[in-house]
Write an enzyme that holds these catalytic residues in place. Sequence first.
Site, PDB file in Angstrom:
ATOM      1  CE  LYS C  79      -3.963   1.785   2.723  1.00 44.10           C
ATOM      2  NZ  LYS C  79      -4.764   1.555   3.948  1.00 44.10           N
ATOM      3  CB  SER C 154      -8.242   3.137   2.966  1.00 42.69           C
ATOM      4  OG  SER C 154      -7.318   2.564   3.891  1.00 42.69           O
ATOM      5  CB  SER C 178      -8.281   0.360   5.893  1.00 41.70           C
ATOM      6  OG  SER C 178      -9.053   1.532   5.889  1.00 41.70           O
TER       7      SER C 178
END
Lengths: 96, 504, 512
Positions: C79, C154, C178
């Site tokens: 990420k 997310s 997330s």
Amino acid sequence: MSLSRVEVEKVALLSRLRLSDAELDTITADLAKIVGYVDQLAEVSTEGVEPMAHAIEITNVFRDDSSSESLPREEALANAPHHDTRGYLVPAVLGE
Amino acid sequence: MSETYTTIIGLEVHVQLATDSKLFCGCSTRFGAEPNTQTCPVCIGMPGTLPVMNRRAFELALRTAVALDCEIPAFTKWDRKQYYYPDLPKNYQISQYDLPMSQHGHLDIRDPKGAFATKRVRILRAHLEEDAGKSLHDEVAGKGDSLIDLNRTGTPLLEIVTEPDLRSPLEAKTFLSELKLLLTYIGVSDCNMQEGSLRVDANINLHIPASSTDPPRPGCPSDQGKHTIATPIVEIKNMNSFRAVERALEYEAGRLWHEWQETHRKLGEVPKLTRGWDDVAGVTRGQRSKEESSDYRYFPDPDLAPVTVSPAEVELVRGSLGELPAALRARLQDGFALSSYDADVLINQGQAVVVYFLEVAESAGDAKAAANWVTQDVLRVLKETNTTLDSLGLPAARLAELIRQIKLGDVPGPRAREVFQAMIERRVDVAAALESLGIAAVDESELIALASKLLAANPKTISDVRAGKAQAVGALIGQAKKQNPNIDPTRFREICLQLIETAL
Amino acid sequence: MPFFEQSAAEHLRNLETGEVSSVDLTRSYLDRIAALDARVGAFLRVDSEGALRQAAEVDAKRAQRRPVGPLGGLPVAVKDILCERGQPTTCASRILENFRPPYDATVISRLRAADAVLIGRTNLDEFAMGGSTESSAFQVTRNPWDLERTPGGSSGGSAAAVAAGFAPLAIGTDTGGSIRQPAGLCGVVGMKPTYGRVSRYGVVAYASSLDQVGPFGQSVEDVAMLLEAIAGHDPRDATSLNEPVPAYTKEVGLPLANLRVGWVREHFGQGLDADVEAAVRAALGVYESLGATLHEISLPHAKYAVATYYVIAPSEASSNLARYDGVHFGHRTNEKEMLAELAADRKQLETACDRQGLDRLDSALVRMYRRSRSEGFGPEVKRRIMLGTYALSAGYYDAYYLKALKVRRLIRQDFDRAFGQVDLIAGPITPAPAIKIGELAGDPLAMYLLDIYTVSANLAGLPGLCLPCGRSAAGLPIGLQLLAPPLAEARLLRGARMYEQATTWNTTHPEL
Ligand SMILES: [Zn+2]
């Protein structure tokens, strides 16, 4: 509770954000809605409950006082959008 | 004027703690480096970086708090104080808000000249926080950019806040001197104001006796039943020496009095103002303050763990402090008959020098002589050679021996300094130093013989002395020294006068 | 079975036996990304050159019989919120578009030490604020199961990358769900460890007391392997737990005897999609069939979790994001324009003799801050900064922030009580399967309410895991969330593995 636009403008200054009139309208409405939802916390009885600021509560975490290598200056300044060879540059802060 | 109002002063002192590394990262705290050469991702506040607390900084803060007789709560935590400023790279300062590491202490102050009675100044709180960086303005260019230097960012500071207990600029200055003495004595800070390791802000206002022209305001509870009226509080900044603090407060007290007479504005009627001291012009000037800047939005820093301190740990710290300056000063004055001045000179040098002095004084059996030797000669050598007591090569026992032998006359007084110097240079005891200098004590019979010989050769001296000019003996002392450099001139003079008298 | 449907554990076995080289494996994934990611948008950047170099190094180590790390040669997608020295780390925000940190996040260092191949950076909601990956400043990420839908968020890019077979493993962060929520919506396994289990150093902070890094994989075994590589105490993170890391890979295969599974009465109320409810109830049945006992439990404060979270997280965020001001790093507004604007504003006020206006006029510095931040942050980030600033501001602190911290403790106490009765808690991860892209645009509160099942674990610091447990009528993945007490990751993984072995949900893959 309802949020006034003046209050939202004050919060925008505290947040160092600049919002257009249209953005202010939207965000005032959004915040009012969210804060309205959050207001339900008031109904929870929390008398005598200690606030919990950390997910896992540990104490007394220290490092030893030994100095280590700092960043070379060029590397420290490399990400700064406006700098000279010695430091970061900002619009004059005299009288701020 | 002083009968017409009382000056109320409280101080906020920021002290840089004597650590090697910063409060939350490993960068050096050394003063005077080139801008931005002592920074790292943590103290630049780069994304993703995290603070980890310096154990030594907490220990030094705790030591100070205990020395100030503060209460040490069992639990303390760190908070973020939020405001935007370019020398504060995270735009929040890690500080302590509602649960400081210490509170409710005190420090006693006194004036050796008796200008005020000995008094207890209460400490409201002392808390640990990180320093900000510096904004450097190019005064010549005037309007251009400011340069931000983050070397100082993250340096550990202890903020010490007093209650408004001080009643004069002199008391404020005395408090600061006493605080500096304490902090340097216990080794938590060098308190160097020039390098910014001690910084002072002062809050001042006046209490004015209520007169018939200023009755209590109806409906204002704070006015009821009071016989004084408080003027608005002003915070003074930018004072770079204790003398400047005293001058700034003297100036501001006068200015406040003048302002009161003109405006009759009371506390609470105007927001707290900040004024900066201009040391050259000798005046304070108003500083602009933004209305919103006071909303710091403190909240507990989620990146740092709280700290717990047990009563046993506090007692351990208390035990390690030893005798503090105030008690020590009393002991030196009462037990060793030192003047307040001599006592402070010793204490100012720190614990090591005091311990050394005590050893010398006790062993030599003469505190006054010990104080003279330590405060004058030993400190001079330390300063000249830029060394410490440990590496000086003059153990307390040897200095004590020197003092004893001088008293016994075994070391001639006029050559005592030479002996002292030789003891240090050669790292030897008194006997060896005397030998190396070829000094032999002159005994009484030798002195009498020499005096008789010289008097016989100088009848004019005898007649002059008999005519009342005792100083005529001085000429003989010079001649005697040429013949034997080890003589004690005082004793020699006494012998000469005695001989002249007995020959009558 | 095509390579991209194989688990990381299978790849590792093949790498160890020499059946495949890390370079070949990495190239296969890179080719697949090149061919198909234009449709998914999982990656913000793919580092082909760097990945192949790292892969070659691992192959060389193996050839020379030098020790190889536990992830030896496996591609891992990361990420774009973990700092990597000298590499862009954008958090999917314009404000960090040009930021290159001079340091590695501890997790990045650990991945390198484990000989992982860092294949690329995945998309996310800007600064991890969102549940759909739609607030990324750079691109939309689509759900590999239905390209009209979001992958959740997310960490939507990481979840989509694993679901689409672009990487066998991926790293995400979980502040309010997330990792677990996009894992559930994309049909992969994702885990949020106990707060403090994995170092946060170098992970760009959203809400510091809630953020935690965790693994994604196609199987529970893979997630155990990645967690074992990244977990452990870090002296650079004062909130990191100084506790030994169990050998999760060794333990994960051991079934739990006498397992007590709790299900939460409050989780099966109004608003839960019928397909989701059916799938979760079926999963509970699977546990029963495996010898576990089921227990109804109550978390009385669960209904306040979203309100609590949306006070605490934005409050911390408003503070954490204050540093993006255009001075030391990140985007800065055009100063010439800014100064010209200031001069024009002043002139106008002077002409109008508006003294009040002149007093209120932002100085050059304040104007620089406000313009830089407003240009750099997207609407969701601005909204949360505003919300947090408001909750912490004078007059509101007690009613919002402090109150939320107290309710947070009550939520934690609910869990403490529950875990006195049960070993694991099982339930839905979201009220419904993945939403359509743009479906909730303009209704932030509705979006926030989707976090109802996930935020409690962050508030209480608990480990949580989500694994696939069904398909909706429309064929969308449905996730099962398992929660365990602090530091009981091994129990959580073993419990999840028991279920996984008894079902086949993780053996089907989306068609791209
Ligand atoms: Zn540093």
